[in-house]
Design a protein around this motif. Sequence first.
Motif, PDB file in Angstrom:
ATOM      1  N   UNK B 302       0.828  -1.210   0.000  1.00 27.11           N
ATOM      2  CA  UNK B 302       0.000   0.000   0.000  1.00 27.11           C
ATOM      3  C   UNK B 302       0.859   1.256   0.000  1.00 27.11           C
ATOM      4  N   UNK B 303       1.976   1.186   0.707  1.00 25.61           N
ATOM      5  CA  UNK B 303       2.862   2.347   0.746  1.00 25.61           C
ATOM      6  C   UNK B 303       3.387   2.672  -0.643  1.00 25.61           C
ATOM      7  N   UNK B 304       3.792   1.612  -1.360  1.00 26.98           N
ATOM      8  CA  UNK B 304       4.284   1.812  -2.721  1.00 26.98           C
ATOM      9  C   UNK B 304       3.178   2.408  -3.585  1.00 26.98           C
ATOM     10  N   UNK B 305       1.975   1.858  -3.400  1.00 28.76           N
ATOM     11  CA  UNK B 305       0.837   2.369  -4.166  1.00 28.76           C
ATOM     12  C   UNK B 305       0.636   3.849  -3.898  1.00 28.76           C
ATOM     13  N   UNK B 306       0.695   4.223  -2.616  1.00 27.02           N
ATOM     14  CA  UNK B 306       0.456   5.622  -2.259  1.00 27.02           C
ATOM     15  C   UNK B 306       1.483   6.522  -2.933  1.00 27.02           C
TER      16      UNK B 306
END
Lengths: 163, 661, 102
Positions: B302-306
């Motif tokens: 999710x962090x990468x996505x953000x």
Amino acid sequence: MAETILFYALAITAFSAAFAVVLQKSALGSAFALIVVLCSLSAIYGLLGSPILATLQIVIYAGAVMVLFLFVIMLLDVRREKGGGGPRSFVPLALLFAGLLVLQVGAVLVGSELVPQSAPFDGSAKAFARRLFSQDYVYVFEATSVLIVAALAGALALARRRR
Amino acid sequence: MARLLFEGLTRVFSIEVLPWLALMLPFGGFLVLSLFGDWIRKDREERGAGVLSCCTVLLSFLIAVATAFMLGDAGRDLEQQRQSLNLPQRQGPYLPFQAYLAVDWIDVSGLSIPVALLLDRLASVMMLVVTGVSFLIHVYSLGYMARDEDRVRYFSYLNLFVFFMLLLVMATNLLMVFVGWEGVGLCSYLLIGFWFKRPDAAAAAKKAFIVNRVGDAGLILGLIMAYHAFGTLDLLSITDHIGGLAPERLGELGIVTVIALLLFLGACGKSAQLPLHVWLPDAMEGPTPVSALIHASTMVTAGVYLVARLAPLYRQSETAMLVVAVIGVLTAFVAATIALVQTDIKKVLAYSTVSQLGFMFLACGVGAFGAAVFHLVTHAFFKALLFLSAGSVIHALGGEQDMRRMGGLARRLPWTFWTFVIGAASLAGLPFLAGFFSKDMILEGTFATGRTAIFVTALLAALLTAVYITRLVCLAFLGASRLDAEKTAHAHESPWVMTIPLVLLAVGSATAGFVPLPDMLRPVMHGAASESRAVRWIPYAATTLSLFGIMLAAYLYLLYKETPARLASALPWIRRALEAKWGFDDLYNAFVRRVLVSGGRRILWRAVDSFLIDGTVNATARAVGSAAETLRSAQTGLVRGHALLVLGGAVALVVYLLWPR
Amino acid sequence: MSETLLRHALALSLALFAVGAVGVLLRRNVITVLMCIELMLNAANLALVAFSRSWAAVDGHVMALFVLTVAASEAAVGLAIVIALQRARDTLDVDAFDELRG
């Protein structure tokens, strides 16, 4: 002229009887003095041109309320009050406040103009009833009937002997 | 009648409704399972809960596929929809964006936040990965959790997780991202602590939650700052706003750096990057499918996505990009070194995940956002595969996770072994497997920035990746069996519900690299063409490195088994550092104990709380008490006294009324 | 009815009111206190009737009737309370009812 004499006689009677109400040691005596006051006031109402109120005063006050008072006094076998002003004497303060009140309102009374209206005053029962049952007062009048019923129920509930 | 039915169906199966359906199906599953779970449980042979759960996710996946196709030719006007919700008008060359709008969520003085879904190519890709991998893992869980008493609770959590994850990837604004973000964090906590009767699991769950708090503090601050700076939390508005900014205004963009770094702190927490990575290895206390789903392929990305979603924001800040790249590459390297010495099969994979997430952030940091998402997708496949295969091993061995007591499992668990090898080869980056393409793209992007130190570290990390995963294969599957006799007899291949997902994931791990994902995502990222500038020798170098790493590991752990021990005793300080996992846990423990606990006791408890706050409160109470004690004597309770006061009041009133004015 | 007479009727009303108030404050028997309150109400009634005459409007009489009604109700309830008090405390001394003392 007779009217004036009658008025002052009644006023003096009422005033001295009121003193008697306060000063009488026994509750029974106070009650009788109060009856005198009420009757005098009834007569004064008559003099002031309101026969209906004079009648009601006699019927309701002297007839009903005072009978109630007397009845309770008899029922409870009220003893004479013990002397003294209680734990703390209120006499000076009470007299002071009452005196102040008399002074203030009396000053207003003396200082103000009180001219009777020139219009003829009709205080008859008919005029009274017309006004009482007009739009202005009829609902209030009906509400008093509710008040009386409530008072009746309340009195019953309070005085009922609980077992 | 038929026509009505057809019209109704076309209305439901339109691109406006389908994403909501995909989102709400898992949530419905969660509701049913958690509300009527007891009723299902009465069934002795209950498969119902798991099957229901699988079905909802399967439907979501099918919808994701359908919407992905519809997205291509849907020529709907996004502007109109945005206009109807009072969102700022956008400028810029976007075509395939779709926002699915529902209702206003918050609408107070200038802050208008609709509940809406955003479906562009990036969200679509994430949806496909989340639902696809989730579905396979749900199916796998049917077998893996078949004998657990709490299956219903397990599947309900899993469904809730899918819901929040979809919410996170389809959110149109940062606040909804935040809701999804916290939701998946909650599910992660619940599932790590799924076997909460084990103290380790409970502790790991708490650790994950608390470490994530640190990151989330950054995320919240970043959110507030973003609202302060841009006046909106809408993702598209923010990225447009930034993208359209004139170069001369870049000087005023200090706040952009701050926002980017704060949001990155949140991403660090969720995606287990360097200072905050400590929770992920401990999170392996949860059931293995959970590790595969949440702590390897979806939530931690999710962090990468953000960061990828906010690519235009990051591009505006040199500093933020550099920080992201450095943290990413350091994480990749450090986690890879720790993975070298782990003995727990899941811990190796956990550190591998941390390391690979580091690669993704490295890609973001060097501007290759498409490569980051690409690696995210391929990693989701092969890491889920690796975890599930490891789970199959653990399942077969009745809960054994220590690689020192495995060995020679290849013959007993052929399906598991071959699928694991495919996943491992993909991770190591052997040519034409999924990991090869994405990792090469990251390395190319890194090289293109010309920062040699970062590039070399990344290469080293890639080499170590090959080494530790080969070590894992050698220790667990090859060589002589070191199993207990009892467990040897027990060891068996897993049932088909577990092996079929393995095979499907293996196919994905092998082929996912052929999808030209970065090209597809370029319009979303506002990417420059430089992203894919090919440097011819890098794939060869990377492949050579991988092969070298594999051979080295095979040499060390299959042929000359004394060598690792000798190396370790020759370099004691390295060994100590690695076994202590570079001392992060000890450092945090010391910090918490020394600074937080004792500081809290001395300053906050004794000085502030006991003295200042309690003192103030007690003093107030005492003042009121003594005042009351004084005033009490005024209350004589005498009826005549009260009457006297009433008369006095009347007199005072008359005085007031008659006062000459 | 001359102006002087009206003025004196109001003065009588004031006097009766003051005497009643003093009675309320000084008497310790609950029944007597109630009677003094009746006295004060009657004083108010007298004022109403006098003003009614002075303004040549019958509204004051109507008001007086309401006061009469309320006074009657009040006497009924008050005396009921007196009976209840007598039963509960076996005394009618107002100073004995000091449960509100702080």
